[in-house]
Write a protein that holds these residues in place. Structure first.
Motif, PDB file in Angstrom:
ATOM      1  N   GLY A   1      -6.617  50.187  18.878  1.00  0.00           N
ATOM      2  CA  GLY A   1      -7.376  51.327  18.373  1.00  0.00           C
ATOM      3  C   GLY A   1      -7.963  52.229  19.441  1.00  0.00           C
ATOM      4  N   GLU A   2      -7.924  51.811  20.704  1.00  0.00           N
ATOM      5  CA  GLU A   2      -8.463  52.648  21.780  1.00  0.00           C
ATOM      6  C   GLU A   2      -7.653  53.944  21.873  1.00  0.00           C
ATOM      7  N   ALA A   3      -8.343  55.074  22.009  1.00  0.00           N
ATOM      8  CA  ALA A   3      -7.689  56.379  21.952  1.00  0.00           C
ATOM      9  C   ALA A   3      -7.932  57.190  23.208  1.00  0.00           C
ATOM     10  N   PHE A   4      -6.915  57.990  23.579  1.00  0.00           N
ATOM     11  CA  PHE A   4      -6.942  58.796  24.796  1.00  0.00           C
ATOM     12  C   PHE A   4      -6.256  60.145  24.518  1.00  0.00           C
ATOM     13  N   PRO A   5      -6.553  61.168  25.323  1.00  0.00           N
ATOM     14  CA  PRO A   5      -6.021  62.503  25.035  1.00  0.00           C
ATOM     15  C   PRO A   5      -4.683  62.805  25.696  1.00  0.00           C
ATOM     16  N   CYS A   6      -4.072  61.825  26.346  1.00  0.00           N
ATOM     17  CA  CYS A   6      -2.809  62.123  27.022  1.00  0.00           C
ATOM     18  C   CYS A   6      -1.985  60.866  27.183  1.00  0.00           C
ATOM     19  N   CYS A   7      -0.725  61.049  27.575  1.00  0.00           N
ATOM     20  CA  CYS A   7       0.216  59.936  27.664  1.00  0.00           C
ATOM     21  C   CYS A   7      -0.170  58.933  28.742  1.00  0.00           C
ATOM     22  N   ARG A   8      -0.838  59.376  29.799  1.00  0.00           N
ATOM     23  CA  ARG A   8      -1.173  58.458  30.882  1.00  0.00           C
ATOM     24  C   ARG A   8      -2.374  57.576  30.547  1.00  0.00           C
ATOM     25  N   GLY A   9      -3.193  58.019  29.641  1.00  0.00           N
ATOM     26  CA  GLY A   9      -4.287  57.208  29.124  1.00  0.00           C
ATOM     27  C   GLY A   9      -5.226  56.641  30.167  1.00  0.00           C
ATOM     28  N   PRO A  10      -5.707  57.463  31.109  1.00  0.00           N
ATOM     29  CA  PRO A  10      -6.659  56.912  32.084  1.00  0.00           C
ATOM     30  C   PRO A  10      -7.950  56.488  31.403  1.00  0.00           C
ATOM     31  N   ARG A  11      -8.498  55.355  31.862  1.00  0.00           N
ATOM     32  CA  ARG A  11      -9.697  54.810  31.219  1.00  0.00           C
ATOM     33  C   ARG A  11     -10.867  55.792  31.278  1.00  0.00           C
ATOM     34  N   GLU A  12     -10.869  56.656  32.289  1.00  0.00           N
ATOM     35  CA  GLU A  12     -11.966  57.626  32.418  1.00  0.00           C
ATOM     36  C   GLU A  12     -11.995  58.622  31.254  1.00  0.00           C
ATOM     37  N   LEU A  13     -10.872  58.773  30.570  1.00  0.00           N
ATOM     38  CA  LEU A  13     -10.783  59.748  29.475  1.00  0.00           C
ATOM     39  C   LEU A  13     -10.785  59.079  28.098  1.00  0.00           C
ATOM     40  N   ARG A  14     -11.292  57.881  28.029  1.00  0.00           N
ATOM     41  CA  ARG A  14     -11.355  57.184  26.735  1.00  0.00           C
ATOM     42  C   ARG A  14     -12.135  58.025  25.727  1.00  0.00           C
ATOM     43  N   LEU A  15     -11.558  58.177  24.522  1.00  0.00           N
ATOM     44  CA  LEU A  15     -12.183  58.996  23.484  1.00  0.00           C
ATOM     45  C   LEU A  15     -12.963  58.186  22.462  1.00  0.00           C
ATOM     46  N   GLY A  16     -12.611  56.927  22.301  1.00  0.00           N
ATOM     47  CA  GLY A  16     -13.244  56.097  21.296  1.00  0.00           C
ATOM     48  C   GLY A  16     -12.219  55.141  20.715  1.00  0.00           C
ATOM     49  N   ASN A  17     -12.555  54.547  19.568  1.00  0.00           N
ATOM     50  CA  ASN A  17     -11.664  53.586  18.934  1.00  0.00           C
ATOM     51  C   ASN A  17     -11.443  53.989  17.472  1.00  0.00           C
ATOM     52  N   VAL A  18     -10.194  54.313  17.138  1.00  0.00           N
ATOM     53  CA  VAL A  18      -9.912  54.839  15.795  1.00  0.00           C
ATOM     54  C   VAL A  18     -10.025  53.778  14.718  1.00  0.00           C
ATOM     55  N   LEU A  19      -9.844  52.500  15.064  1.00  0.00           N
ATOM     56  CA  LEU A  19     -10.001  51.445  14.077  1.00  0.00           C
ATOM     57  C   LEU A  19     -11.460  51.254  13.689  1.00  0.00           C
ATOM     58  N   GLU A  20     -12.352  51.552  14.626  1.00  0.00           N
ATOM     59  CA  GLU A  20     -13.786  51.395  14.374  1.00  0.00           C
ATOM     60  C   GLU A  20     -14.427  52.677  13.846  1.00  0.00           C
ATOM     61  N   GLU A  21     -13.950  53.844  14.331  1.00  0.00           N
ATOM     62  CA  GLU A  21     -14.608  55.110  14.018  1.00  0.00           C
ATOM     63  C   GLU A  21     -13.806  56.015  13.088  1.00  0.00           C
ATOM     64  N   GLY A  22     -12.501  55.798  13.001  1.00  0.00           N
ATOM     65  CA  GLY A  22     -11.626  56.689  12.255  1.00  0.00           C
ATOM     66  C   GLY A  22     -11.027  57.752  13.155  1.00  0.00           C
ATOM     67  N   VAL A  23      -9.851  58.248  12.785  1.00  0.00           N
ATOM     68  CA  VAL A  23      -9.127  59.212  13.617  1.00  0.00           C
ATOM     69  C   VAL A  23      -9.900  60.527  13.743  1.00  0.00           C
ATOM     70  N   ASP A  24     -10.394  61.052  12.644  1.00  0.00           N
ATOM     71  CA  ASP A  24     -11.090  62.340  12.689  1.00  0.00           C
ATOM     72  C   ASP A  24     -12.334  62.281  13.567  1.00  0.00           C
ATOM     73  N   ALA A  25     -13.087  61.180  13.472  1.00  0.00           N
ATOM     74  CA  ALA A  25     -14.314  61.049  14.263  1.00  0.00           C
ATOM     75  C   ALA A  25     -14.004  60.992  15.750  1.00  0.00           C
TER      76      ALA A  25
END
Length: 364
Positions: free
Chosen positions: A304-328
């Protein structure tokens, strides 16, 4: 009487218009949704490539089965393309589970595979939903290939690639050969073009920069072994050979080496991914400095961990969609801050010099 459902293509166009407005109005909270999803139900891989984090033989992580259907419904609602990967082999997804969901939501596949599992039978399963196929083949020298992508067999993988390229040509489907540039294959870059044309029947190559994602990075790093000038000379020779052989060459390497060279116009079937890719590129050219991935890409890992790009650097973690939902997550505080920094030019250090962010400048 309820209204009939809006066709997917109209929702895709409306979503693209929303992206344009989000950018034009420098919004931090966006009304548009991601159109390109990277998500795999698991992190399994059949290879242990030495330049990849899979070389450490990590435990396989999977999305809980009970959560998969709902998550895919959320992710695919406005999406056009799915890359079913999580530093993993996409063909180890459960295709009997995945393909019906793609059909339900009219989402297309962008498959990047090591090729070992792509039998003709699997390819035929994928073709109705396949928008782009990419093979990861890093060298025409069997010993180098097999060392990099253990325990793959060179003859087996290249045979499957050869068949797939010919079959995809019959239906107008683009096929690309990816190679990760490492110290050992730099001397063979120009010859790799001939190999792709003469042995595989391909006309499209992408050269990828090695990422620092394995313990052997220092040993494999092309720039440490050959220097900036040495790599530049090898890429120049490769570029010249690609022009001579009529091969498209995309070099996704840090400046000043990155470039795209179009030397061949392949017939291609027109579908939503093909149209959206052109529209997105044109939009990115109008907003240089704002990462194209931040405009509409969402990477979701099986946990569920989400990132804004294909490389997914940990510094750019957006949140967790399983816990918060995709829209959030898509409009959460981390994503809002990233958009703000993209608009202002105050880029996160991990973004500076990235070939994804730099690529639109090659066409502007």
């Amino acid at each position: 009487m309820s209204s009939p459902p809006v066709p997917k293509y109209r929702r895709e166009i409306a979503n693209f218009v929303e992206v344009c407005e989000d950018l034009a109005q420098t919004r931090e909270v966006w009304t548009s949704r991601p159109y390109f999803i990277e998500y795999s139900t698991n992190t399994a891989c059949n290879l242990r490539c030495i330049m990849c984090s899979q070389s450490a033989d990590p435990a396989v992580v999977s999305t809980p089965k009970a959560a998969r259907g709902k998550l895919m419904d959320e992710l695919f609602r406005e999406a056009t393309v799915l890359t079913p990967s999580a530093t993993s082999e996409p063909l180890l997804n459960n295709l009997k589970e995945l393909l019906p969901k793609l059909e339900e939501h009219d989402v297309w596949l962008d498959i990047i595979t090591n090729g070992a599992l792509l039998t003709p039978e699997v390819l035929e399963q994928l073709l109705p939903r396949l928008a782009q196929l990419t093979f990861s083949i890093d060298s025409q020298v069997p010993a180098i290939f097999e060392k990099l992508r253990a325990p793959a067999n060179f003859e087996d993988v290249t045979g499957k690639a050869r068949y797939a390229i010919e079959r995809c040509r019959e239906v107008g489907l683009p096929v690309t050969i990816h190679m990760v540039m490492v110290a050992k294959n730099v001397p063979h870059l120009a010859g790799f073009v001939d190999f792709v044309v003469d042995d595989l029947g391909g006309r499209d190559i992408t050269v990828l920069e090695l990422l620092d994602s394995s313990e052997r990075f220092a040993e494999l790093d092309a720039f440490a072994a050959h220097g900036e000038d040495g790599v530049a000379a090898a890429l120049a020779a490769m570029t010249q050979r690609a022009e001579e052989r009529g091969v498209n060459l995309r070099i996704e390497v840090h400046a000043p080496h990155g470039k795209e060279h179009t030397n061949f116009a392949a017939p291609q079937r027109i579908n939503s991914p093909a149209v959206m890719e052109v529209m997105r590129l044109e939009l990115a050219k109008k907003h240089l400095g704002f990462c194209p991935h931040v405009m509409g890409y969402l990477k979701v890992e099986p946990d569920g961990e989400a990132f804004p790009c294909c490389r997914g650097p940990r510094e750019l973690r957006l949140g967790n969609v399983l816990e918060e939902g995709v829209d959030a997550v898509w409009n959460g505080a981390a994503m809002q801050d990233l958009r703000k920094r993209m608009f202002s030019g105050d880029l996160p250090p991990v973004c500076v010099g990235c070939s994804v962010l730099e690529a639109p400048k090659w066409f502007a």
